[in-house]
Design a protein around this motif. Structure first.
Motif, PDB file in Angstrom:
ATOM      1  N   UNK A   1      37.502 -46.423 138.279  1.00 35.00           N
ATOM      2  CA  UNK A   1      36.939 -46.313 139.627  1.00 35.00           C
ATOM      3  C   UNK A   1      37.669 -47.214 140.614  1.00 35.00           C
ATOM      4  N   UNK A   2      38.177 -48.339 140.134  1.00 35.15           N
ATOM      5  CA  UNK A   2      38.993 -49.176 141.014  1.00 35.15           C
ATOM      6  C   UNK A   2      40.289 -48.454 141.387  1.00 35.15           C
ATOM      7  N   UNK A   3      40.835 -47.666 140.462  1.00 32.52           N
ATOM      8  CA  UNK A   3      42.023 -46.866 140.780  1.00 32.52           C
ATOM      9  C   UNK A   3      41.709 -45.845 141.869  1.00 32.52           C
ATOM     10  N   UNK A   4      40.516 -45.255 141.823  1.00 32.37           N
ATOM     11  CA  UNK A   4      40.126 -44.313 142.869  1.00 32.37           C
ATOM     12  C   UNK A   4      39.957 -45.021 144.206  1.00 32.37           C
ATOM     13  N   UNK A   5      39.406 -46.235 144.187  1.00 30.12           N
ATOM     14  CA  UNK A   5      39.289 -47.022 145.417  1.00 30.12           C
ATOM     15  C   UNK A   5      40.661 -47.216 146.057  1.00 30.12           C
ATOM     16  N   UNK A   6      41.658 -47.579 145.259  1.00 25.90           N
ATOM     17  CA  UNK A   6      43.017 -47.764 145.780  1.00 25.90           C
ATOM     18  C   UNK A   6      43.580 -46.458 146.334  1.00 25.90           C
ATOM     19  N   UNK A   7      43.311 -45.346 145.647  1.00 23.87           N
ATOM     20  CA  UNK A   7      43.794 -44.049 146.125  1.00 23.87           C
ATOM     21  C   UNK A   7      43.218 -43.720 147.494  1.00 23.87           C
ATOM     22  N   UNK A   8      41.933 -43.985 147.695  1.00 23.07           N
ATOM     23  CA  UNK A   8      41.293 -43.691 148.975  1.00 23.07           C
ATOM     24  C   UNK A   8      41.803 -44.622 150.071  1.00 23.07           C
ATOM     25  N   UNK A   9      42.092 -45.865 149.722  1.00 23.48           N
ATOM     26  CA  UNK A   9      42.659 -46.783 150.714  1.00 23.48           C
ATOM     27  C   UNK A   9      44.041 -46.317 151.168  1.00 23.48           C
ATOM     28  N   UNK A  10      44.836 -45.826 150.223  1.00 25.19           N
ATOM     29  CA  UNK A  10      46.173 -45.350 150.574  1.00 25.19           C
ATOM     30  C   UNK A  10      46.092 -44.131 151.479  1.00 25.19           C
ATOM     31  N   UNK A  11      45.207 -43.169 151.136  1.00 26.01           N
ATOM     32  CA  UNK A  11      45.131 -41.942 151.929  1.00 26.01           C
ATOM     33  C   UNK A  11      44.522 -42.205 153.303  1.00 26.01           C
TER      34      UNK A  11
END
Length: 406
Positions: free
Chosen positions: A299-309
């Motif tokens: 879920x932390x990986x998803x958080x990073x993905x959303x921050x990038x997008x």
């Protein structure tokens, strides 16, 4: 039965080299073929609905939410029936067959949004029915100490299908001069082939110690009396409330980097490729350090993905790679973590309770993202969900459930 009284599981099924049960591999091949079929449709659906039919984000969110969880309650029915009849394979087969038939429904639905919604509901009904019995089969066919690896192998094979699906859809669209009906027909043929493979090669698996009395309707919900299982269900649902569905991630990537619409069906390949590479390693990592830790790390990986997008820096391939890492760390790891908490004769029912809460939460998330995108635009919607997901992930790390100790 109290969960604390459940003893070590026995797994007499023959193993193949690498200590991966043959039944797990057979189920993986079935999922591979099924996912080619499913991802063919998933890859073109956002493009078809948003660009073809002109749906706004809220309308698409309603359909995407329906796709994610409107029939989630059927997971409970599928799990209960499978446990009560002690026919995990048969119930899973009904779910696979129902999803196969739904592919033909897209031909009749044409451009009618309500009809497409009904077809999506039928397709998800099939997925809801089959998921818990299938995961119970994987769990019961595996040794508890290596269950994360078993689920990782299954999800890796499943992801090969997810990787091939968009490629096949793109090829079919090219060969048919962008005829969407050709994609739906091909998808049906592959889904039907998966049902045949399930019937021919997957073995059923009943509990070693039959229950003293038939499985009742309330026994699955009674499992929630166990603190560890209850916490697992609560946190899985809470995280699901802030998990943005795949279609919205791909639409956000397309808009953020202005990717050509013709390349849109290929975006899931980035997610699937990373998932394929990481599913087995992260499953084995969960076996060693704790599956809940790996689950939250995803879920932390998803958080990073959303921050990038949502931000000014980064690239689309980084978003897709992080998105794939999220799935590799969560999709098979969660049932591997929770499965050993459940008695054998209620394994499918318990996993269905877990998955139903998660699916309903993700349905609500899809609708909410669509609403916020319509009212506020893309970036505020993404940042709001990112903040919520980060907060819940950190809280789940503090108040985590206990895992079965080996």
């Amino acid at each position: 039965m109290y969960l604390a009284s459940v003893g070590p599981l026995r797994t007499p099924l023959r193993r193949v080299p690498g200590n991966v049960p043959g039944n797990v591999l057979a189920l993986g091949v079935v999922s591979l073929v099924t996912d080619v079929s499913a991802e063919m449709v998933t890859a073109i659906l956002p493009l078809y609905l948003v660009f073809g039919l002109g749906l706004n984000p809220l309308q698409f969110g309603l359909l995407d939410g329906l796709y994610a969880g409107a029939t989630a309650v059927l997971r409970l029915a599928g799990g209960h029936v499978a446990d009560r009849w002690r026919r995990l394979k048969a119930v899973a087969g009904v779910g696979y067959a129902l999803s196969a038939v739904a592919k033909l429904g897209f031909l009749a639905a044409a451009s009618s949004v309500p009809a497409i919604g009904a077809v999506l509901a039928i397709d998800r009904a099939g997925k809801g029915i089959r998921t818990a019995p299938r995961d119970a089969l994987i769990s019961l066919s595996s040794d508890p100490a290596t269950m994360g690896r078993s689920f990782g192998v299954h999800r890796a094979l499943d992801t090969v299908g997810a990787f091939l699906g968009p490629l096949v859809a793109t090829l079919v669209l090219w060969a048919s001069l962008n005829d969407y009906n050709s994609v739906f027909v091909t998808s049906f043929a592959l889904a039907a082939a998966a049902v045949i493979l399930l019937t021919a090669f997957v073995r059923d698996h009943s509990p070693h110690t039959p229950p003293a009395r038939p499985v009742g309707r309330m026994q699955a919900l009674a499992l929630l009396r166990d603190a560890a299982f209850r916490r697992s269900c609560i946190w899985a649902a809470a995280l699901g409330l802030f998990t943005i569905t795949d279609s919205f991630v791909y639409l956000a990537v397309q808009r953020r980097w202005d990717i050509d619409a013709g390349l849109f069906p290929l975006l899931p390949l980035g997610t699937a490729g990373t998932f394929l590479l990481l599913a087995i390693p992260l499953g084995r990592l969960g076996d060693r350090i704790g599956r809940w830790k790996v689950f939250l790390g995803g879920h932390l990986a998803l958080v990073l993905a959303l921050l990038v997008v949502s931000g000014p820096l980064g690239s689309w391939w980084l978003v897709l790679a992080l998105h794939g890492a999220f799935y590799a760390a969560t999709d098979g790891v969660l049932p591997a973590a929770v499965g050993p908490l459940l008695p054998e004769h209620l394994r499918a029912s318990g996993l269905a309770v877990l998955q139903t809460g998660q699916a309903l939460a993700r349905m609500a998330a899809a609708v909410t993202v669509g609403l916020l995108w319509t009212l506020w635009d893309l970036r505020p919607a993404m940042l709001t969900f990112t903040a919520g997901l980060l907060a819940v992930t950190l809280a789940a790390a503090v108040f985590k459930p206990l895992e079965v100790r080996r």
